[in-house]
Structure formats: structure tokens, C-alpha cells
Design a protein around this motif. Structure first.
Motif, PDB file in Angstrom:
ATOM      1  N   LYS A  93      49.465  34.324  34.543  1.00 49.70           N
ATOM      2  CA  LYS A  93      48.326  35.517  35.045  1.00 49.70           C
ATOM      3  C   LYS A  93      48.564  36.071  36.659  1.00 49.70           C
ATOM      4  CE  LYS A  93      43.356  35.808  35.657  1.00 49.70           C
ATOM      5  NZ  LYS A  93      42.220  35.073  35.526  1.00 49.70           N
ATOM      6  N   TYR A  94      49.096  35.145  37.359  1.00 49.59           N
ATOM      7  CA  TYR A  94      49.521  35.430  38.661  1.00 49.59           C
ATOM      8  C   TYR A  94      50.972  35.693  38.869  1.00 49.59           C
ATOM      9  CZ  TYR A  94      44.822  33.413  39.036  1.00 49.59           C
ATOM     10  OH  TYR A  94      43.301  33.192  38.755  1.00 49.59           O
ATOM     11  N   ASP A  95      51.756  35.722  37.931  1.00 50.87           N
ATOM     12  CA  ASP A  95      53.234  36.039  38.467  1.00 50.87           C
ATOM     13  C   ASP A  95      53.206  37.392  39.003  1.00 50.87           C
ATOM     14  OD1 ASP A  95      53.856  33.839  36.885  1.00 50.87           O
ATOM     15  OD2 ASP A  95      54.729  34.764  35.170  1.00 50.87           O
ATOM     16  N   GLY A  96      52.532  38.468  38.827  1.00 50.52           N
ATOM     17  CA  GLY A  96      52.481  39.789  39.629  1.00 50.52           C
ATOM     18  C   GLY A  96      52.370  39.350  41.270  1.00 50.52           C
ATOM     19  N   ILE A  97      51.935  38.643  41.483  1.00 49.50           N
ATOM     20  CA  ILE A  97      51.201  38.275  43.128  1.00 49.50           C
ATOM     21  C   ILE A  97      52.325  37.312  43.629  1.00 49.50           C
ATOM     22  CG2 ILE A  97      49.307  39.726  42.908  1.00 49.50           C
ATOM     23  CD1 ILE A  97      47.946  36.792  43.180  1.00 49.50           C
ATOM     24  N   ARG A  98      52.981  36.430  42.741  1.00 49.21           N
ATOM     25  CA  ARG A  98      53.484  35.288  43.411  1.00 49.21           C
ATOM     26  C   ARG A  98      54.681  35.688  44.058  1.00 49.21           C
ATOM     27  NH1 ARG A  98      55.045  30.796  38.938  1.00 49.21           N
ATOM     28  NH2 ARG A  98      56.026  30.065  40.789  1.00 49.21           N
ATOM     29  N   GLY A  99      54.827  35.441  45.391  1.00 51.62           N
ATOM     30  CA  GLY A  99      55.834  35.747  46.375  1.00 51.62           C
ATOM     31  C   GLY A  99      55.732  36.986  47.053  1.00 51.62           C
ATOM     32  N   GLN A 100      54.356  37.663  46.721  1.00 54.64           N
ATOM     33  CA  GLN A 100      54.397  38.758  47.645  1.00 54.64           C
ATOM     34  C   GLN A 100      53.615  38.541  48.899  1.00 54.64           C
ATOM     35  OE1 GLN A 100      54.930  41.843  46.686  1.00 54.64           O
ATOM     36  NE2 GLN A 100      55.774  41.114  44.774  1.00 54.64           N
ATOM     37  N   GLU A 101      53.672  39.245  49.748  1.00 59.60           N
ATOM     38  CA  GLU A 101      53.087  39.050  51.125  1.00 59.60           C
ATOM     39  C   GLU A 101      51.980  39.425  51.343  1.00 59.60           C
ATOM     40  OE1 GLU A 101      53.934  40.453  55.863  1.00 59.60           O
ATOM     41  OE2 GLU A 101      55.534  41.116  54.380  1.00 59.60           O
ATOM     42  N   LEU A 102      51.107  38.577  51.766  1.00 61.32           N
ATOM     43  CA  LEU A 102      49.413  38.895  52.124  1.00 61.32           C
ATOM     44  C   LEU A 102      49.223  39.649  53.228  1.00 61.32           C
ATOM     45  CD1 LEU A 102      46.673  38.135  50.837  1.00 61.32           C
ATOM     46  CD2 LEU A 102      46.539  36.063  52.254  1.00 61.32           C
ATOM     47  N   MET A 103      48.734  40.849  53.118  1.00 61.74           N
ATOM     48  CA  MET A 103      48.532  41.673  54.204  1.00 61.74           C
ATOM     49  C   MET A 103      47.166  41.540  55.005  1.00 61.74           C
ATOM     50  SD  MET A 103      51.216  43.042  54.225  1.00 61.74           S
ATOM     51  CE  MET A 103      50.884  44.552  55.572  1.00 61.74           C
ATOM     52  N   ASP A 104      46.128  41.204  53.835  1.00 63.01           N
ATOM     53  CA  ASP A 104      44.576  41.190  54.593  1.00 63.01           C
ATOM     54  C   ASP A 104      43.764  40.578  53.766  1.00 63.01           C
ATOM     55  OD1 ASP A 104      42.727  41.695  56.427  1.00 63.01           O
ATOM     56  OD2 ASP A 104      42.257  43.794  55.750  1.00 63.01           O
ATOM     57  N   VAL A 105      42.859  39.778  54.250  1.00 60.89           N
ATOM     58  CA  VAL A 105      41.679  39.213  53.380  1.00 60.89           C
ATOM     59  C   VAL A 105      40.386  39.865  53.924  1.00 60.89           C
ATOM     60  CG1 VAL A 105      40.658  37.091  52.764  1.00 60.89           C
ATOM     61  CG2 VAL A 105      42.970  37.091  53.424  1.00 60.89           C
ATOM     62  N   GLU A 106      39.543  40.225  53.082  1.00 65.87           N
ATOM     63  CA  GLU A 106      38.213  40.806  53.210  1.00 65.87           C
ATOM     64  C   GLU A 106      36.998  39.806  52.649  1.00 65.87           C
ATOM     65  OE1 GLU A 106      37.846  44.706  51.875  1.00 65.87           O
ATOM     66  OE2 GLU A 106      39.498  45.720  52.952  1.00 65.87           O
ATOM     67  N   GLU A 107      36.236  39.564  53.396  1.00 68.38           N
ATOM     68  CA  GLU A 107      35.344  38.590  52.800  1.00 68.38           C
ATOM     69  C   GLU A 107      33.853  39.540  52.796  1.00 68.38           C
ATOM     70  OE1 GLU A 107      32.769  34.568  54.240  1.00 68.38           O
ATOM     71  OE2 GLU A 107      34.514  35.327  55.534  1.00 68.38           O
ATOM     72  N   LYS A 108      33.346  39.432  51.480  1.00 68.64           N
ATOM     73  CA  LYS A 108      32.223  40.322  50.983  1.00 68.64           C
ATOM     74  C   LYS A 108      31.137  39.223  50.841  1.00 68.64           C
ATOM     75  CE  LYS A 108      34.016  44.427  50.851  1.00 68.64           C
ATOM     76  NZ  LYS A 108      33.721  45.541  51.078  1.00 68.64           N
TER      77      LYS A 108
END
Length: 48
Positions: free
Chosen positions: A3-18
Motif C-alpha cells: 500500500k505504501y510502495d509509492g511513497i517509500r523512499g520519497q523525500e518528505l517535504m512538509d507535515v501539516e497538523e490539522k
């Protein structure tokens, strides 16, 4: 998990907390929404 293969290894740019969720924004313009429903973590990614 596949399920998470598409984001594995991708650089995290931002985190938004709602109020009731976290939004993880990755460099390739993918979003992962994380929230708690009935005591369990639920995720949704856009695009899938």
C-alpha cells in the motif's frame, strides 16, 4: 506493505497538523492523510 510502495523512499517535504489528522506532503506531490478512527490509524494517499 504494498500500500505504501509509492511513497517509500520519497523525500518528505512538509507535515501539516490539522485538528483531527496529519498530512504528510512528499516531494513527488503525493499526500498521505493520517487520522484516528475508532481507536485505529487510518491512512489515505492521494494520488493512490
Amino acid at each position: 506493505m504494498a500500500k505504501y510502495d509509492g511513497i517509500r523512499g520519497q523525500e518528505l517535504m512538509d507535515v501539516e497538523e490539522k485538528e483531527d489528522e496529519l498530512i504528510l506532503i512528499f516531494k513527488d506531490n503525493r499526500y498521505l492523510f493520517v487520522r484516528v478512527e475508532n481507536g485505529r490509524l487510518v491512512t489515505e494517499s492521494v494520488p493512490e
